[in-house]
Design a protein around this motif. Structure first.
Motif, short mmCIF file in Angstrom:
data_model
loop_
_atom_site.label_atom_id
_atom_site.label_comp_id
_atom_site.label_asym_id
_atom_site.label_seq_id
_atom_site.Cartn_x
_atom_site.Cartn_y
_atom_site.Cartn_z
N PHE A 44 0.65 -1.27 0.05
CA PHE A 44 0.08 -0.12 0.17
C PHE A 44 0.85 1.15 -0.01
CE2 PHE A 44 -2.33 3.45 2.14
CZ PHE A 44 -3.31 3.50 1.22
N GLY A 45 0.50 2.04 -1.01
CA GLY A 45 1.17 3.32 -0.73
C GLY A 45 1.39 3.74 -2.28
N GLY A 46 2.06 4.96 -2.54
CA GLY A 46 2.32 5.19 -4.01
C GLY A 46 0.95 5.27 -5.10
N LEU A 47 0.03 5.60 -4.33
CA LEU A 47 -1.08 5.80 -5.18
C LEU A 47 -0.97 6.86 -6.21
CD1 LEU A 47 -3.32 5.82 -2.15
CD2 LEU A 47 -3.24 3.78 -3.71
N SER A 48 -1.24 6.53 -7.63
CA SER A 48 -1.02 7.23 -8.86
C SER A 48 -2.18 7.26 -9.47
CB SER A 48 0.05 6.55 -9.44
OG SER A 48 -0.24 5.27 -9.98
N ALA A 49 -3.07 6.54 -9.51
CA ALA A 49 -4.39 7.16 -10.09
C ALA A 49 -5.60 6.31 -9.44
CB ALA A 49 -4.29 6.06 -11.41
#
Length: 302
Positions: A44-49
């Motif tokens: 979880f993390g690095g949410l790009s879209a």
């Protein structure tokens, strides 16, 4: 520690939201809610879209390490109050394709009405089509420009119009162009439809077509101490390369907003749901931010 650093970044920037652009836009876009999203599962993390369904609750979110998340936005009084995750899983690769860890940079996400969706891989400079959420993808055709993108500055913004045509914008101007190409995928491959004016150091990171038929482009700028956000929209039937600036924030108003989904709520208002990439850093935040556009600016464009 994380909270103190986040507060410090906000304090260093212009915390109050500043909205600019054409005169009619000043009072029409309004901040609605902000939700800090945390999950315990690995990856979880690095949410790009993000893609939000028409009901304003169901969504798909994509990390920049190829994890797809299906979930539901919990709301109270129209504001986001929580997230319920149904499932999460690493996306499959096309048959025969192997990727080194550093090339698993999935950035753009755009979903068709039938559920199929497209993902852009920035470092690989490819777009993949998935017929269903966790099936095997197909590599879409390329464009000569795709091999000229600067390192880590390929396609981050993907969008699909109501005719299921796919559009893409790179994060930076390719070295063989003077402005940002807006690519559209058709039966002959990717073609440049228009050029979007690049300005003020902002870089495209997300895009979507709204229920008004307009093309919305999310952009960000990193100042060294925090992020600024800009949101523009374009009428592709009467194209203006500068677009209309709906939102421009001060440093630290939000974190690294990279994903955008535009939809209409039950009250008839257009909502702009954005999601932030924390770059897997403890001092950044995975947040979901939402704005609304008042009816005065929501005119029909066909």
């Amino acid at each position: 520690m994380r909270k103190r650093l986040t507060v410090a970044l906000v304090a260093l920037g212009a915390v109050l939201l500043t909205v600019s652009g054409r005169a009619e836009s000043v009072s029409q876009i309004q901040f609605q809610s902000r939700y800090v999203w945390n999950e315990e599962f690995d990856g979880f993390g690095g949410l790009s879209a993000i893609e939000v369904a028409a009901n304003g609750r169901d969504f798909l979110a994509l990390t920049d390490r190829m994890t797809l998340i299906e979930g539901t936005l919990l709301r109270s009084g129209g504001r986001i109050t929580g997230v319920s995750v149904q499932r999460h899983k690493r996306l499959q690769r096309p048959k025969g394709v192997t990727l080194k860890h550093w090339k698993r940079d999935s950035e753009g996400l755009a979903q068709q009405a039938d559920g199929a969706f497209y993902v852009s891989l920035e470092r690989l400079n490819q777009v993949w089509r998935y017929p269903r959420a966790f099936g095997a993808p197909t590599v879409m055709s390329s464009h000569p420009d795709f091999h000229r993108f600067a390192q880590n500055a390929g396609i981050e913004a993907l969008a699909i119009d109501r005719r299921n045509r796919v559009y893409a914008v790179p994060e930076e101007v390719p070295d063989n162009h003077s402005q940002l190409p807006l690519y559209r995928l058709n039966s002959k491959g990717w073609q440049i439809l228009y050029y979007i004016e690049a300005s003020d150091g902002f870089s495209p990171v997300g895009a979507d077509f709204g229920p008004d038929g307009l093309f919305y482009l999310l952009e960000r700028r990193f100042s060294g101490i925090g992020f600024r956000t800009r949101l523009r929209r374009f009428d592709l039937n009467a194209f203006d390369a500068a677009g209309e600036v709906l939102l421009r924030t001060g440093i630290g108003t939000h974190d690294n907003l990279e994903g955008l989904s535009v939809w209409r709520d039950d009250a008839g208002l257009i909502r702009l749901t954005m999601i932030a990439d924390d770059n897997f850093k403890f001092f950044q935040t995975s947040e979901i931010v939402e704005y609304i556009i008042a009816p005065a600016s929501d005119t029909a464009h066909r």
